[in-house]
Design a protein around this motif. Structure first.
Motif, short mmCIF file in Angstrom:
data_model
loop_
_atom_site.label_atom_id
_atom_site.label_comp_id
_atom_site.label_asym_id
_atom_site.label_seq_id
_atom_site.Cartn_x
_atom_site.Cartn_y
_atom_site.Cartn_z
N VAL A 21 0.82 -1.21 0.00
CA VAL A 21 0.00 0.00 0.00
C VAL A 21 0.85 1.27 0.00
CG1 VAL A 21 -1.77 1.26 1.31
CG2 VAL A 21 -1.86 -1.24 1.16
N LEU A 22 1.98 1.23 0.72
CA LEU A 22 2.83 2.41 0.93
C LEU A 22 2.00 3.61 1.42
CD1 LEU A 22 5.32 2.30 -2.09
CD2 LEU A 22 5.72 1.60 0.28
N PRO A 23 1.32 3.44 2.56
CA PRO A 23 0.49 4.54 3.07
C PRO A 23 1.36 5.73 3.47
CG PRO A 23 0.69 2.81 4.70
CD PRO A 23 1.31 2.27 3.45
N PRO A 24 0.85 6.94 3.34
CA PRO A 24 1.65 8.12 3.70
C PRO A 24 2.01 8.15 5.18
CG PRO A 24 -0.61 8.75 3.17
CD PRO A 24 -0.46 7.31 2.77
N GLU A 25 1.28 7.45 6.02
CA GLU A 25 1.57 7.43 7.45
C GLU A 25 2.73 6.50 7.80
OE1 GLU A 25 -2.67 8.44 6.62
OE2 GLU A 25 -1.38 6.74 6.06
N PHE A 26 3.17 5.67 6.87
CA PHE A 26 4.33 4.80 7.13
C PHE A 26 5.53 5.70 7.45
CE2 PHE A 26 7.95 2.10 6.09
CZ PHE A 26 7.58 0.88 6.63
N PRO A 27 6.26 5.43 8.54
CA PRO A 27 7.24 6.41 9.01
C PRO A 27 8.49 6.57 8.15
CG PRO A 27 7.25 4.44 10.40
CD PRO A 27 6.07 4.31 9.49
N TYR A 28 8.75 5.65 7.23
CA TYR A 28 9.96 5.73 6.42
C TYR A 28 9.58 5.56 4.94
CZ TYR A 28 11.93 4.87 11.03
OH TYR A 28 12.22 4.94 12.37
N PRO A 29 9.25 6.63 4.26
CA PRO A 29 8.84 6.51 2.86
C PRO A 29 9.98 6.05 1.98
CG PRO A 29 9.11 8.82 3.47
CD PRO A 29 9.25 8.03 4.73
N PRO A 30 9.66 5.51 0.80
CA PRO A 30 10.72 5.06 -0.12
C PRO A 30 11.60 6.21 -0.55
CG PRO A 30 8.57 4.98 -1.18
CD PRO A 30 8.32 5.28 0.27
N PRO A 31 12.83 5.92 -1.00
CA PRO A 31 13.78 6.98 -1.31
C PRO A 31 13.54 7.68 -2.64
CG PRO A 31 14.78 4.84 -1.71
CD PRO A 31 13.43 4.58 -1.10
N GLY A 32 12.52 7.33 -3.35
CA GLY A 32 12.23 7.96 -4.63
C GLY A 32 11.15 7.17 -5.36
N PRO A 33 10.89 7.52 -6.62
CA PRO A 33 9.90 6.76 -7.40
C PRO A 33 10.25 5.28 -7.45
CG PRO A 33 10.57 8.76 -8.55
CD PRO A 33 11.51 8.61 -7.40
N LEU A 34 9.24 4.45 -7.37
CA LEU A 34 9.47 3.01 -7.39
C LEU A 34 10.00 2.56 -8.74
CD1 LEU A 34 6.27 1.66 -5.61
CD2 LEU A 34 8.53 2.04 -4.61
N PRO A 35 10.94 1.63 -8.77
CA PRO A 35 11.34 1.03 -10.06
C PRO A 35 10.14 0.38 -10.74
CG PRO A 35 12.85 0.40 -8.29
CD PRO A 35 11.68 1.07 -7.63
N ALA A 36 10.17 0.35 -12.04
CA ALA A 36 9.02 -0.14 -12.80
C ALA A 36 8.58 -1.55 -12.40
CB ALA A 36 9.32 -0.08 -14.29
N PRO A 37 9.50 -2.52 -12.20
CA PRO A 37 9.02 -3.86 -11.81
C PRO A 37 8.29 -3.87 -10.47
CG PRO A 37 11.29 -3.94 -12.60
CD PRO A 37 10.96 -2.50 -12.44
N VAL A 38 8.75 -3.05 -9.53
CA VAL A 38 8.09 -2.98 -8.23
C VAL A 38 6.72 -2.32 -8.37
CG1 VAL A 38 8.25 -2.10 -5.87
CG2 VAL A 38 10.31 -2.92 -7.05
N ALA A 39 6.65 -1.25 -9.15
CA ALA A 39 5.38 -0.57 -9.37
C ALA A 39 4.37 -1.49 -10.03
CB ALA A 39 5.60 0.68 -10.22
N ARG A 40 4.81 -2.29 -11.01
CA ARG A 40 3.89 -3.23 -11.66
C ARG A 40 3.39 -4.27 -10.68
NH1 ARG A 40 7.59 -2.68 -16.05
NH2 ARG A 40 8.69 -4.56 -15.36
N TRP A 41 4.29 -4.76 -9.83
CA TRP A 41 3.91 -5.75 -8.81
C TRP A 41 2.84 -5.19 -7.89
CZ3 TRP A 41 4.63 -5.63 -3.43
CH2 TRP A 41 4.34 -6.83 -2.77
N ARG A 42 3.00 -3.96 -7.42
CA ARG A 42 2.01 -3.33 -6.56
C ARG A 42 0.70 -3.10 -7.29
NH1 ARG A 42 2.70 1.70 -5.24
NH2 ARG A 42 1.37 1.58 -3.40
#
Length: 253
Positions: A204-225
């Protein structure tokens, strides 16, 4: 008394489960973030095993998110994560166990199959909060660390495909178990809801998660989500984060 210390990986969903519980209880604590791979000697020395989270509380060292929550419930019963009603408590604990076994490891394996080949992003995600020299060293060593992680977690294309099916089955179970209240046990937030939502945070990567990802997700990860995007369970997870993730109780060392 020294404040409790939570040894953690920032990005990890099992660590998020323990972290959320400590925050939910409002217990001031110090967080010590470790680097995957390099964490092993320290954690082995503390606990005799190599997994985090580990909570050091009043001289007691507790590993495993479920055991940590059990200890926190005894330390500070309110606000409760275990339902007061015996039947609902049994239900909540059974669902906690189900999601720990049938969701959490499979989210990790399926995600890491897509994430670990993305060296720049993965190394940056694992070293958030570290200094430049540490980040450069970790990036340089990451190809070797990736081999070790794949072996340790038994990650390959076939196992990732099986884990993806396990995740889908767990989402089916979550959606079937939801009560009219919107919660999994009784009519209030419990350990069952916290566990399921925390373990789905990487999807989900909710905005309340305390440690957001370091940048835009790589395409394979984004497709998986994106493959899970239409599931009610993911909308429910986002709602649990909005309602209940609350304020961090972390304090400075």
């Amino acid at each position: 008394m020294a404040p409790p210390v939570l040894w953690q990986f920032r990005f990890s969903h099992f660590n998020e489960k323990a972290r959320w519980a400590v925050d939910w209880k409002g217990i001031p604590h110090v967080r010590r973030s470790l680097l995957p791979g390099f964490h092993v000697p320290r954690v082995l020395w503390m606990t005799g095993q190599k997994s985090v989270p580990v909570l050091v509380l009043d001289g007691e060292t507790i590993h495993d998110s479920t055991r940590i929550i059990e200890r926190l419930e005894r330390l500070r019963p309110e606000p409760a994560l275990y339902p007061a009603d015996d039947a609902e408590r049994r239900r909540a604990l059974a669902l906690e166990d189900f999601f720990d076994e049938e969701l959490g490891p499979h989210v990790r394996r399926a995600l890491f199959h897509e994430l670990l080949p993305e060296t720049e992003f993965a190394a940056a995600a694992f070293t958030q909060g570290c200094g430049p020299a540490t980040r450069r060293l970790y990036r340089a060593l990451f190809p070797a660390l990736r081999v070790a992680m794949n072996a340790d977690m038994k990650i390959d294309a076939a196992s990732a495909a099986r884990s993806r099916e396990k995740v889908l089955a767990a989402l089916d179970r979550l959606e079937a178990e939801l009560r009219p209240s919107g919660y999994l046990a009784g009519d209030r937030f419990s350990v069952a809801d916290l566990t399921a939502a925390a373990l789905l945070a990487p999807v989900v990567l909710p905005p309340e998660f305390p440690y957001p990802p370091p940048g835009p997700l790589p395409a394979p990860v984004a497709r998986w989500r994106d493959a899970f995007a239409d599931r009610r369970a993911l909308r429910w997870t986002a709602e649990m984060y909005r309602r209940h993730r609350g304020t961090s109780a972390e304090i400075a060392a």
